[in-house]
Design a protein around this motif. Sequence first.
Motif, PDB file in Angstrom:
ATOM      1  N   GLN A  68       0.810  -1.206   0.000  1.00  0.00           N
ATOM      2  CA  GLN A  68       0.000   0.000   0.000  1.00  0.00           C
ATOM      3  C   GLN A  68       0.855   1.273   0.000  1.00  0.00           C
ATOM      4  N   ARG A  69       2.155   1.099   0.124  1.00  0.00           N
ATOM      5  CA  ARG A  69       3.075   2.237   0.110  1.00  0.00           C
ATOM      6  C   ARG A  69       3.600   2.416  -1.313  1.00  0.00           C
ATOM      7  N   ASN A  70       3.687   3.645  -1.733  1.00  0.00           N
ATOM      8  CA  ASN A  70       4.146   3.925  -3.092  1.00  0.00           C
ATOM      9  C   ASN A  70       5.677   3.965  -3.108  1.00  0.00           C
ATOM     10  N   ILE A  71       6.256   2.769  -2.975  1.00  0.00           N
ATOM     11  CA  ILE A  71       7.701   2.626  -2.829  1.00  0.00           C
ATOM     12  C   ILE A  71       8.208   1.576  -3.810  1.00  0.00           C
ATOM     13  N   GLY A  72       9.341   1.856  -4.447  1.00  0.00           N
ATOM     14  CA  GLY A  72      10.030   0.878  -5.274  1.00  0.00           C
ATOM     15  C   GLY A  72      11.262   0.394  -4.549  1.00  0.00           C
ATOM     16  N   MET A  73      11.538  -0.923  -4.628  1.00  0.00           N
ATOM     17  CA  MET A  73      12.677  -1.466  -3.892  1.00  0.00           C
ATOM     18  C   MET A  73      13.499  -2.382  -4.779  1.00  0.00           C
ATOM     19  N   VAL A  74      14.820  -2.225  -4.678  1.00  0.00           N
ATOM     20  CA  VAL A  74      15.765  -3.081  -5.395  1.00  0.00           C
ATOM     21  C   VAL A  74      16.604  -3.814  -4.350  1.00  0.00           C
ATOM     22  N   PHE A  75      16.645  -5.141  -4.480  1.00  0.00           N
ATOM     23  CA  PHE A  75      17.330  -5.970  -3.497  1.00  0.00           C
ATOM     24  C   PHE A  75      18.725  -6.363  -3.980  1.00  0.00           C
ATOM     25  N   GLN A  76      19.525  -6.854  -3.055  1.00  0.00           N
ATOM     26  CA  GLN A  76      20.878  -7.301  -3.372  1.00  0.00           C
ATOM     27  C   GLN A  76      20.866  -8.464  -4.355  1.00  0.00           C
ATOM     28  N   ALA A  77      19.891  -9.370  -4.208  1.00  0.00           N
ATOM     29  CA  ALA A  77      19.889 -10.617  -4.977  1.00  0.00           C
ATOM     30  C   ALA A  77      18.989 -10.562  -6.208  1.00  0.00           C
ATOM     31  N   TYR A  78      18.794  -9.367  -6.773  1.00  0.00           N
ATOM     32  CA  TYR A  78      18.028  -9.146  -8.006  1.00  0.00           C
ATOM     33  C   TYR A  78      16.534  -9.433  -7.829  1.00  0.00           C
ATOM     34  N   ALA A  79      16.193 -10.656  -7.363  1.00  0.00           N
ATOM     35  CA  ALA A  79      14.797 -11.049  -7.108  1.00  0.00           C
ATOM     36  C   ALA A  79      13.928 -10.953  -8.354  1.00  0.00           C
ATOM     37  N   LEU A  80      14.491 -11.263  -9.518  1.00  0.00           N
ATOM     38  CA  LEU A  80      13.690 -11.318 -10.734  1.00  0.00           C
ATOM     39  C   LEU A  80      12.952 -12.650 -10.806  1.00  0.00           C
ATOM     40  N   PHE A  81      11.828 -12.647 -11.509  1.00  0.00           N
ATOM     41  CA  PHE A  81      11.066 -13.883 -11.688  1.00  0.00           C
ATOM     42  C   PHE A  81      11.728 -14.699 -12.800  1.00  0.00           C
ATOM     43  N   PRO A  82      12.244 -15.888 -12.486  1.00  0.00           N
ATOM     44  CA  PRO A  82      13.010 -16.642 -13.491  1.00  0.00           C
ATOM     45  C   PRO A  82      12.176 -17.138 -14.666  1.00  0.00           C
ATOM     46  N   ASN A  83      10.855 -17.272 -14.453  1.00  0.00           N
ATOM     47  CA  ASN A  83       9.978 -17.783 -15.517  1.00  0.00           C
ATOM     48  C   ASN A  83       9.406 -16.665 -16.393  1.00  0.00           C
ATOM     49  N   MET A  84       9.834 -15.425 -16.138  1.00  0.00           N
ATOM     50  CA  MET A  84       9.361 -14.287 -16.939  1.00  0.00           C
ATOM     51  C   MET A  84      10.531 -13.664 -17.691  1.00  0.00           C
ATOM     52  N   ARG A 129      12.156  -2.370 -13.025  1.00  0.00           N
ATOM     53  CA  ARG A 129      10.899  -2.869 -12.456  1.00  0.00           C
ATOM     54  C   ARG A 129      10.459  -2.009 -11.265  1.00  0.00           C
ATOM     55  N   ALA A 130      11.423  -1.620 -10.424  1.00  0.00           N
ATOM     56  CA  ALA A 130      11.084  -0.789  -9.263  1.00  0.00           C
ATOM     57  C   ALA A 130      10.603   0.591  -9.682  1.00  0.00           C
ATOM     58  N   LEU A 131      11.157   1.125 -10.764  1.00  0.00           N
ATOM     59  CA  LEU A 131      10.807   2.473 -11.208  1.00  0.00           C
ATOM     60  C   LEU A 131       9.559   2.513 -12.079  1.00  0.00           C
ATOM     61  N   ALA A 132       9.174   1.376 -12.640  1.00  0.00           N
ATOM     62  CA  ALA A 132       8.068   1.351 -13.609  1.00  0.00           C
ATOM     63  C   ALA A 132       6.760   1.849 -13.014  1.00  0.00           C
ATOM     64  N   VAL A 159      12.367 -10.316 -19.656  1.00  0.00           N
ATOM     65  CA  VAL A 159      12.652  -8.965 -19.167  1.00  0.00           C
ATOM     66  C   VAL A 159      11.406  -8.086 -19.226  1.00  0.00           C
ATOM     67  N   HIS A 160      10.701  -8.111 -20.350  1.00  0.00           N
ATOM     68  CA  HIS A 160       9.501  -7.290 -20.501  1.00  0.00           C
ATOM     69  C   HIS A 160       8.500  -7.588 -19.398  1.00  0.00           C
ATOM     70  N   ASP A 161       8.239  -8.852 -19.144  1.00  0.00           N
ATOM     71  CA  ASP A 161       7.220  -9.218 -18.157  1.00  0.00           C
ATOM     72  C   ASP A 161       7.670  -8.944 -16.735  1.00  0.00           C
ATOM     73  N   ASN A 162       8.976  -9.054 -16.464  1.00  0.00           N
ATOM     74  CA  ASN A 162       9.476  -8.696 -15.141  1.00  0.00           C
ATOM     75  C   ASN A 162       9.245  -7.224 -14.852  1.00  0.00           C
ATOM     76  N   VAL A 163       9.567  -6.373 -15.814  1.00  0.00           N
ATOM     77  CA  VAL A 163       9.384  -4.931 -15.626  1.00  0.00           C
ATOM     78  C   VAL A 163       7.900  -4.578 -15.552  1.00  0.00           C
ATOM     79  N   ALA A 164       7.077  -5.345 -16.277  1.00  0.00           N
ATOM     80  CA  ALA A 164       5.638  -5.061 -16.328  1.00  0.00           C
ATOM     81  C   ALA A 164       4.884  -5.554 -15.104  1.00  0.00           C
ATOM     82  N   PHE A 165       5.509  -6.366 -14.274  1.00  0.00           N
ATOM     83  CA  PHE A 165       4.780  -7.071 -13.210  1.00  0.00           C
ATOM     84  C   PHE A 165       4.010  -6.126 -12.287  1.00  0.00           C
TER      85      PHE A 165
END
Length: 353
Positions: free
Chosen positions: A74-90, A146-149, A92-98
């Motif tokens: 509910q907070r309008n916050i974007g977060m980037v983690f140390q371990a990337y945390a991308l969805f391996p089954n998606m 993805r965090a900035l999208a 690049v386009h779908d990761n950013v779009a999530f």
Amino acid sequence: MSFLSLTNIKKSFGPVQVVHDFNMGIEKGEFVSFLGPSGCGKTTILRMIAGFETPSDGRITIDGKDQGSLKPNQRNIGMVFQAYALFPNMNVHDNVAFGLKVAGASRSEIDTRVKQMLGLIKLDHLADRFPYQMSGGQQQRVALARALAVKPQVLLLDEPLSALDAKIRVSLREEIRQIQQQLGITTVFVTHDQEEALSISDRIVVMNAGRADQIGTPFEIYNTPATRFVASFVGTLNIIEAKVADPATGAVMVGDQPVTLAEPIANLKGGDTISLALRPEAGSIAESASGDTSLVGEVEATNFLGSVIRTRLRVGNDLISFDMFNNPGVVPPSYGESVKLRFAAKDLLVIRE
């Protein structure tokens, strides 16, 4: 009122208090780095801003709105983690779009925004690739996009570069700073790497055992450390023990050598022991070097560091390092040689606990 405000923040895990009465205001568009060793509380503060941890006491507001009752989503916050945390089954386009899909954006809005973000990180040609087909630096740029999208009010970066090799870290931190300035987004960056914090921050918070030892610009943090911890943690620093000879004139003794400081020494008396700080780059052994103060010492070691040669002198009970540029025409001093280190009195800082 500051855009991001942390007021009297405390956090305990059981009987252990890990953040002690933390206060700070961060302005809109400011880039603030939390710097400190492991366990100092910097990531805990970041997680409280994100909503992953709840303060034991205190208040967090963003643009005047209390965040205490809001869940992370509910907070309008974007977060980037140390371990990337991308969805391996998606890809690049779908990761950013999530995040945009979760927010209910239309397909056309999503495609337009994803295209903008991939252009921003210069990876629009890799939209169909999956994370395993990309380098670590590319994956972290996708995580940033993805965090900035979702157009967050605040961007949080939790040691996002620590898993990358040295050259990639340098280029990516510069890229992150450039993007942050381009978008004007308020950013909180957590790191234990002093060079990262010094190179890209508007202000730095140096954390020590759950407290902010000092908050200031990189220039202030490096040149005028407020505590012994800040002085020793940020940059390479010589700590020199001295005895006060005459506090009114700033006269002290380093071993058996007299030194006069640039200012009187307040709240001390003759015979008191004090700690002085001197940066390695402040001293020189060149005969032509300017400086109103000097110490004579014996060379204990010389280390070749590429463009810089660092030499350690034994002065009384202290080891004092100084740097000289690598000049093929100048032979560095050898082990056991007696040399005079010249520096300005104003470069000797009195360190108070």
